[in-house]
Design an enzyme around this catalytic site. Sequence first.
Site, PDB file in Angstrom:
ATOM      1  N   LYS A  16      -0.735  54.913 -25.888  1.00 15.86           N
ATOM      2  CA  LYS A  16      -0.927  53.842 -25.277  1.00 15.86           C
ATOM      3  C   LYS A  16      -0.916  54.080 -23.580  1.00 15.86           C
ATOM      4  CE  LYS A  16       1.673  50.048 -24.983  1.00 15.86           C
ATOM      5  NZ  LYS A  16       1.798  49.652 -23.527  1.00 15.86           N
ATOM      6  N   ASN A  17       0.528  54.372 -23.268  1.00  9.54           N
ATOM      7  CA  ASN A  17       0.832  54.533 -21.909  1.00  9.54           C
ATOM      8  C   ASN A  17       0.132  55.529 -21.009  1.00  9.54           C
ATOM      9  OD1 ASN A  17       2.363  52.058 -22.233  1.00  9.54           O
ATOM     10  ND2 ASN A  17       4.532  53.130 -22.158  1.00  9.54           N
ATOM     11  N   ARG A  31       0.477  44.109 -17.762  1.00 12.96           N
ATOM     12  CA  ARG A  31       0.876  44.334 -16.546  1.00 12.96           C
ATOM     13  C   ARG A  31       0.060  45.581 -15.899  1.00 12.96           C
ATOM     14  NH1 ARG A  31       5.259  43.573 -13.503  1.00 12.96           N
ATOM     15  NH2 ARG A  31       5.254  45.817 -12.845  1.00 12.96           N
ATOM     16  N   CYS A  57       7.317  38.411 -17.050  1.00 13.33           N
ATOM     17  CA  CYS A  57       7.345  39.212 -17.886  1.00 13.33           C
ATOM     18  C   CYS A  57       8.509  39.002 -18.641  1.00 13.33           C
ATOM     19  CB  CYS A  57       7.155  40.714 -17.469  1.00 13.33           C
ATOM     20  SG  CYS A  57       7.145  41.991 -18.800  1.00 13.33           S
ATOM     21  N   ARG A 107       9.834  42.338 -13.060  1.00 20.29           N
ATOM     22  CA  ARG A 107       9.044  43.618 -12.840  1.00 20.29           C
ATOM     23  C   ARG A 107       8.174  43.702 -11.505  1.00 20.29           C
ATOM     24  NH1 ARG A 107       7.141  45.475 -18.854  1.00 20.29           N
ATOM     25  NH2 ARG A 107       6.661  47.660 -17.653  1.00 20.29           N
ATOM     26  N   VAL A 141       6.036  44.646  -8.045  1.00 25.06           N
ATOM     27  CA  VAL A 141       4.876  45.561  -7.714  1.00 25.06           C
ATOM     28  C   VAL A 141       5.067  46.154  -6.460  1.00 25.06           C
ATOM     29  CG1 VAL A 141       3.247  44.828  -9.581  1.00 25.06           C
ATOM     30  CG2 VAL A 141       3.245  43.651  -7.430  1.00 25.06           C
ATOM     31  N   ASP A 142       6.413  45.700  -5.601  1.00 24.99           N
ATOM     32  CA  ASP A 142       6.428  46.056  -4.275  1.00 24.99           C
ATOM     33  C   ASP A 142       6.335  47.583  -4.087  1.00 24.99           C
ATOM     34  OD1 ASP A 142       8.754  46.221  -5.820  1.00 24.99           O
ATOM     35  OD2 ASP A 142      10.093  46.506  -4.155  1.00 24.99           O
ATOM     36  N   LEU A 143       6.609  48.420  -5.005  1.00 27.06           N
ATOM     37  CA  LEU A 143       6.826  49.786  -4.663  1.00 27.06           C
ATOM     38  C   LEU A 143       5.231  50.516  -4.736  1.00 27.06           C
ATOM     39  CD1 LEU A 143       9.945  50.795  -6.418  1.00 27.06           C
ATOM     40  CD2 LEU A 143       9.510  50.526  -4.058  1.00 27.06           C
ATOM     41  N   ASP A 164      11.855  52.680 -23.754  1.00 29.31           N
ATOM     42  CA  ASP A 164      10.991  52.082 -24.743  1.00 29.31           C
ATOM     43  C   ASP A 164      11.288  52.545 -26.136  1.00 29.31           C
ATOM     44  OD1 ASP A 164       9.332  50.909 -22.638  1.00 29.31           O
ATOM     45  OD2 ASP A 164       7.850  52.370 -22.936  1.00 29.31           O
ATOM     46  N   ILE A 170      17.103  50.943 -16.844  1.00 31.28           N
ATOM     47  CA  ILE A 170      15.767  50.789 -16.284  1.00 31.28           C
ATOM     48  C   ILE A 170      15.405  49.247 -16.105  1.00 31.28           C
ATOM     49  CG2 ILE A 170      13.259  51.593 -16.570  1.00 31.28           C
ATOM     50  CD1 ILE A 170      15.180  53.928 -16.413  1.00 31.28           C
ATOM     51  N   ARG A 193      -0.244  45.147 -29.727  1.00 27.13           N
ATOM     52  CA  ARG A 193      -0.719  45.698 -28.569  1.00 27.13           C
ATOM     53  C   ARG A 193      -0.172  47.121 -28.487  1.00 27.13           C
ATOM     54  NH1 ARG A 193       2.875  43.447 -23.989  1.00 27.13           N
ATOM     55  NH2 ARG A 193       1.729  45.011 -23.123  1.00 27.13           N
TER      56      ARG A 193
HETATM   57  C1  UD1 Z   1       5.898  51.989 -17.436  1.00 30.66           C
HETATM   58  C2  UD1 Z   1       5.646  51.942 -19.038  1.00 30.66           C
HETATM   59  C3  UD1 Z   1       6.719  51.145 -19.960  1.00 30.66           C
HETATM   60  C4  UD1 Z   1       8.069  51.821 -19.526  1.00 30.66           C
HETATM   61  C5  UD1 Z   1       8.254  52.006 -17.999  1.00 30.66           C
HETATM   62  C6  UD1 Z   1       9.665  52.661 -17.833  1.00 30.66           C
HETATM   63  C7  UD1 Z   1       3.188  51.875 -19.085  1.00 30.66           C
HETATM   64  C8  UD1 Z   1       1.683  51.053 -19.366  1.00 30.66           C
HETATM   65  N1  UD1 Z   1       4.441  51.244 -19.144  1.00 30.66           N
HETATM   66  O1  UD1 Z   1       6.119  50.785 -17.172  1.00 30.66           O
HETATM   67  O2  UD1 Z   1       6.583  51.067 -21.208  1.00 30.66           O
HETATM   68  O3  UD1 Z   1       8.871  50.985 -20.272  1.00 30.66           O
HETATM   69  O4  UD1 Z   1       7.096  52.647 -17.434  1.00 30.66           O
HETATM   70  O5  UD1 Z   1       9.488  53.942 -18.417  1.00 30.66           O
HETATM   71  O6  UD1 Z   1       3.211  53.152 -18.985  1.00 30.66           O
HETATM   72  N2  UD1 Z   1      10.130  48.854 -10.128  1.00 30.66           N
HETATM   73  C9  UD1 Z   1      10.058  48.086  -8.807  1.00 30.66           C
HETATM   74  N3  UD1 Z   1       9.223  47.929  -8.009  1.00 30.66           N
HETATM   75  C10 UD1 Z   1       7.983  48.232  -8.439  1.00 30.66           C
HETATM   76  C11 UD1 Z   1       7.703  49.007  -9.619  1.00 30.66           C
HETATM   77  C12 UD1 Z   1       8.692  48.992 -10.487  1.00 30.66           C
HETATM   78  O7  UD1 Z   1      11.405  47.556  -8.558  1.00 30.66           O
HETATM   79  O8  UD1 Z   1       6.946  48.107  -7.624  1.00 30.66           O
HETATM   80  C13 UD1 Z   1      11.121  48.816 -11.188  1.00 30.66           C
HETATM   81  C14 UD1 Z   1      11.047  48.139 -12.330  1.00 30.66           C
HETATM   82  O9  UD1 Z   1      11.336  46.957 -12.253  1.00 30.66           O
HETATM   83  C15 UD1 Z   1      11.892  48.891 -13.116  1.00 30.66           C
HETATM   84  C16 UD1 Z   1      11.894  50.355 -12.626  1.00 30.66           C
HETATM   85  O10 UD1 Z   1      11.132  50.352 -11.369  1.00 30.66           O
HETATM   86  O11 UD1 Z   1      13.419  48.437 -13.100  1.00 30.66           O
HETATM   87  C17 UD1 Z   1      10.797  51.294 -13.499  1.00 30.66           C
HETATM   88  O12 UD1 Z   1       9.585  50.726 -13.701  1.00 30.66           O
HETATM   89  P1  UD1 Z   1       8.345  51.367 -13.921  1.00 30.66           P
HETATM   90  O13 UD1 Z   1       8.640  52.596 -14.286  1.00 30.66           O
HETATM   91  O14 UD1 Z   1       7.352  51.185 -12.821  1.00 30.66           O
HETATM   92  O15 UD1 Z   1       7.496  50.577 -15.230  1.00 30.66           O
HETATM   93  P2  UD1 Z   1       6.202  50.443 -15.396  1.00 30.66           P
HETATM   94  O16 UD1 Z   1       5.145  51.462 -14.726  1.00 30.66           O
HETATM   95  O17 UD1 Z   1       5.715  49.006 -15.026  1.00 30.66           O
END
Ligand code: UD1
Length: 429
Positions: free
Chosen positions: A22-23, A102, A126, A131, A133-135, A316, A338, A408
Amino acid sequence: MDRIRIRGGAPLNGTIPISGAKNAALPLMIASLLTEETLELGNVPRLADISSLLRILSNFGVDHMIAGRRPGETSETGQTIRLTARSVIDTCAPYELVSTMRASFWVIAPLVARLGEARVSMPGGCAIGTRPVDLLIMALEKLGAEIEIDGGYVVAKAPKGLTGATIEFPKVTVGGTHVALMAATLAKGTTVIKNAAREPEVVDLADCLIKMGAKIRGAGESEIVVEGVERLHGASHDVLPDRIETGTYAMAVAMTGGDVTLENTRPELLAFALDVLKQAGAEITSTDNSIRVRRNGNGIKAVDMTTDPFPGFPTDLQAQFMALMTKASGTSRIRETIFENRFMHVQELARLGAKIRLDGDSAYVEGVPTLKGAPVMATDLRASVSLVIAGLAAEGETTINRVYHLDRGFEALEAKLVRCGAEIERIKG
Ligand code: UD1
């Protein structure tokens, strides 16, 4: 709302075909927005998240065609989807659609890269902690997009196109890396992504983008270099196997005992987790595309585990591993690094008799000889499947409510377990 009823105690024996990830499927489908030609994706799992994303893409004007089932294919063998974003009629992804999943936020990258603008709802709350999206926004800004937050929407503009730059992530983010990668393919000049996620799903996306004409090197390493190209073209790509589904069934077998071969998967996608399972006492043998998991007689030993970005132990699989540890001999410490607040399954596992103490980012799981079935509630995708695993190994009956979380992310869950001798059924309602 549907429920799942499990009568626990039966060992699992047989074979389970593993679905496409899925991911990986989600970002691959989103990548179809980068070209006006057709992107054909094979081995796409039949899941609620895939249908939700198809709805979002349709809203933009992306045509999709799902190929009919061919001889020999079953509902467990994945599907082929053709996506064509010839003319994108809308570049806005509204809250009603983005809030269900998301990952749909990631559409912002191809939209701004190819069309110069996008308006995408912030994903909102969530269940597994904040979680942000700043990055992801930082990455697009580095590439020259102008970003504004307006009424809960992220508005990204780059009327003259994006420009290559160095993007250094302060922490590893899978979504951030997907976004940076997709946007950089159409940016002018070179982009260097530092501290990139090394997850196999990132490599799968890069492989597909390369087939579409992108110039990318280093995917799977922590520095990825992308030379922007003027346009991308159509391609055909098969989604890689789901390592989380693979690990989930491996843990189920370790917990119930038995002998199961997981087919159409790749052991190197989850080497770390398989190693932890071996330490816990499961017998694991692999070929290039299958993994055999056995546990006969001996019990499970307590093993400490910390989640980490790939190639570490995946977050996960944390809930599933915790389910396994509830019946281990001894106490294990499970650390989640994480996501904060990713321990919602603890309360539900406790309803089955598990002994778990939480302390900050760690859970201390004291193994008990038996779990007893009970009604429990699914809270998120991976947490719910940990309850299924625990239910399979518990005495008596477990019912799991709110199973839409499972739909899902786990294709044909009951069918795959039933073929291995589990007593599990869905109660409609
Ligand atoms: C993806 C996976 C999810 C998995 C996660 C970590 C999909 C659809 N989802 O989620 O199943 O659990 O990777 O392996 O592929 N963060 C920030 N700012 C940002 C983005 C992320 O602080 O803008 C933080 C998050 O809160 C978290 C960490 O970075 O603590 C990692 O998150 P991220 O790897 O981005 O997770 P997703 O891509 O959302």
